[in-house]
Design an enzyme around this catalytic site. Sequence first.
Site, PDB file in Angstrom:
ATOM      1  CE  LYS A   1      -2.358   1.664   3.749  1.00  0.00           C
ATOM      2  NZ  LYS A   1      -2.452   3.126   3.768  1.00  0.00           N
TER       3      LYS A   1
ATOM      4  CG  ASP B   1      -5.081   4.263   1.741  1.00  0.00           C
ATOM      5  OD1 ASP B   1      -6.229   4.617   1.422  1.00  0.00           O
ATOM      6  OD2 ASP B   1      -4.733   4.057   2.923  1.00  0.00           O
TER       7      ASP B   1
ATOM      8  CE  LYS C   1      -7.564   6.184   4.546  1.00  0.00           C
ATOM      9  NZ  LYS C   1      -6.126   5.927   4.427  1.00  0.00           N
TER      10      LYS C   1
ATOM     11  CB  ILE D   1     -16.387  19.092  -6.067  1.00  0.00           C
ATOM     12  CG1 ILE D   1     -15.155  19.556  -6.847  1.00  0.00           C
ATOM     13  CG2 ILE D   1     -16.714  20.036  -4.942  1.00  0.00           C
ATOM     14  CD1 ILE D   1     -15.354  20.884  -7.564  1.00  0.00           C
ATOM     15  N   PRO D   2     -17.175  16.128  -7.206  1.00  0.00           N
ATOM     16  CG  PRO D   2     -19.352  15.299  -7.444  1.00  0.00           C
ATOM     17  CD  PRO D   2     -18.578  16.412  -6.811  1.00  0.00           C
TER      18      PRO D   2
ATOM     19  NE  ARG E   1      -0.919  -2.258  15.544  1.00  0.00           N
ATOM     20  CZ  ARG E   1      -1.086  -1.652  14.353  1.00  0.00           C
ATOM     21  NH1 ARG E   1      -1.384  -2.365  13.281  1.00  0.00           N
ATOM     22  NH2 ARG E   1      -0.932  -0.357  14.234  1.00  0.00           N
TER      23      ARG E   1
ATOM     24  NE  ARG F   1       1.364   2.778  13.006  1.00  0.00           N
ATOM     25  CZ  ARG F   1       0.408   3.534  13.548  1.00  0.00           C
ATOM     26  NH1 ARG F   1       0.726   4.529  14.353  1.00  0.00           N
ATOM     27  NH2 ARG F   1      -0.860   3.292  13.291  1.00  0.00           N
TER      28      ARG F   1
HETATM   29  O1  C5P Z   1       0.686   1.002  11.033  1.00  0.00           O
HETATM   30  P1  C5P Z   1      -0.734   0.504  10.847  1.00  0.00           P
HETATM   31  O2  C5P Z   1      -0.811  -1.007  10.704  1.00  0.00           O
HETATM   32  O3  C5P Z   1      -1.671   1.047  11.900  1.00  0.00           O
HETATM   33  O4  C5P Z   1      -1.172   1.104   9.431  1.00  0.00           O
HETATM   34  C1  C5P Z   1      -2.474   1.010   8.930  1.00  0.00           C
HETATM   35  C2  C5P Z   1      -2.528   1.623   7.576  1.00  0.00           C
HETATM   36  O5  C5P Z   1      -3.871   1.539   7.101  1.00  0.00           O
HETATM   37  C3  C5P Z   1      -2.151   3.102   7.524  1.00  0.00           C
HETATM   38  O6  C5P Z   1      -1.442   3.305   6.304  1.00  0.00           O
HETATM   39  C4  C5P Z   1      -3.468   3.841   7.493  1.00  0.00           C
HETATM   40  O7  C5P Z   1      -3.408   5.021   6.714  1.00  0.00           O
HETATM   41  C5  C5P Z   1      -4.388   2.822   6.793  1.00  0.00           C
HETATM   42  N1  C5P Z   1      -5.811   2.934   7.108  1.00  0.00           N
HETATM   43  C6  C5P Z   1      -6.324   2.859   8.397  1.00  0.00           C
HETATM   44  N2  C5P Z   1      -7.669   2.963   8.617  1.00  0.00           N
HETATM   45  C7  C5P Z   1      -8.522   3.133   7.587  1.00  0.00           C
HETATM   46  C8  C5P Z   1      -8.013   3.194   6.281  1.00  0.00           C
HETATM   47  C9  C5P Z   1      -6.646   3.081   6.078  1.00  0.00           C
HETATM   48  O8  C5P Z   1      -5.567   2.662   9.340  1.00  0.00           O
HETATM   49  N3  C5P Z   1      -9.831   3.165   7.810  1.00  0.00           N
END
Ligand code: C5P
Length: 237
Positions: free
Chosen positions: A33, A60, A62, A66-67, A185, A215
């Site tokens: 990602k 990613d 996000k 506006i459309p 996690r 992380r």
């Molecule tokens: O380090 P960690 O495992 O928390 O990273 C999660 C990743 O997923 C980050 O890059 C974060 O931007 C992304 N993310 C998120 N929650 C969402 C969408 C994307 O944590 N709803």
Amino acid sequence: MKKPQLIVALDFDSGMKARELCQKLRGVVSYYKVGPALYLQEGPDIIKFLRGLGVKIFLDLKLFDIPSTVLRTAFEIGRLEVDMFTVHAMGGGEMIRAAVEGALEGSRHAKTTPPAILGVTLLTSWNEKVLEEVGISLPVEERVLQLAQLTLNAGAEGVIAAGENVAVLRKELGDQCLIVVPGVRLRGSQKDDQQRIVTPKDLVRSGADYFVMGRPIIAAAEPLKAAREVIENLASD
Ligand code: C5P
């Protein structure tokens, strides 16, 4: 039961570190990602680098605008040849349809396969206090389902959702919807700023397609060992 696939978030402050990590994880991780920080630093070069490795790419960024702006941005993303990208479901149906149209046109223009579009339902870092701050009424599960339905009705392929909502989403939305889960996690590890976390193993039961981890892998002393542990956790009984 099908196993969800690991996507490693390249949340680095330098392209060099991201490239080094991908080399270390070669053969073990096959989906990455790329977020805004890395993309702003490296631009399309990082996408070319990843394509060269033969891995899949989730961009990613996000989108939420506006459309017409989303349409032009999605056109450029379509030209990049990535496998998935995100828009905020809260941008509404018209904005999501603009993303679908833009991405299709962009990939047609570049003669590439169109990327799958995922709607971000509610961020996994949000707790009830944040939801209240931004005026989102509870219960969370209903809001997530409503945003997911809106995303699919607008022609996108799937959603980003917290692990705790996956089982309901799968049941209500069926097998065709892609479900990608961040905030994952291993048991006993640090939560960082994620509020609603699950383990990879939980996701096998609930039916997610992909899960994103940053992380716990990229900041580990031994990222390869950490990635292997995560993959083993999926396979354990
Ligand atoms: O380090 P960690 O495992 O928390 O990273 C999660 C990743 O997923 C980050 O890059 C974060 O931007 C992304 N993310 C998120 N929650 C969402 C969408 C994307 O944590 N709803």
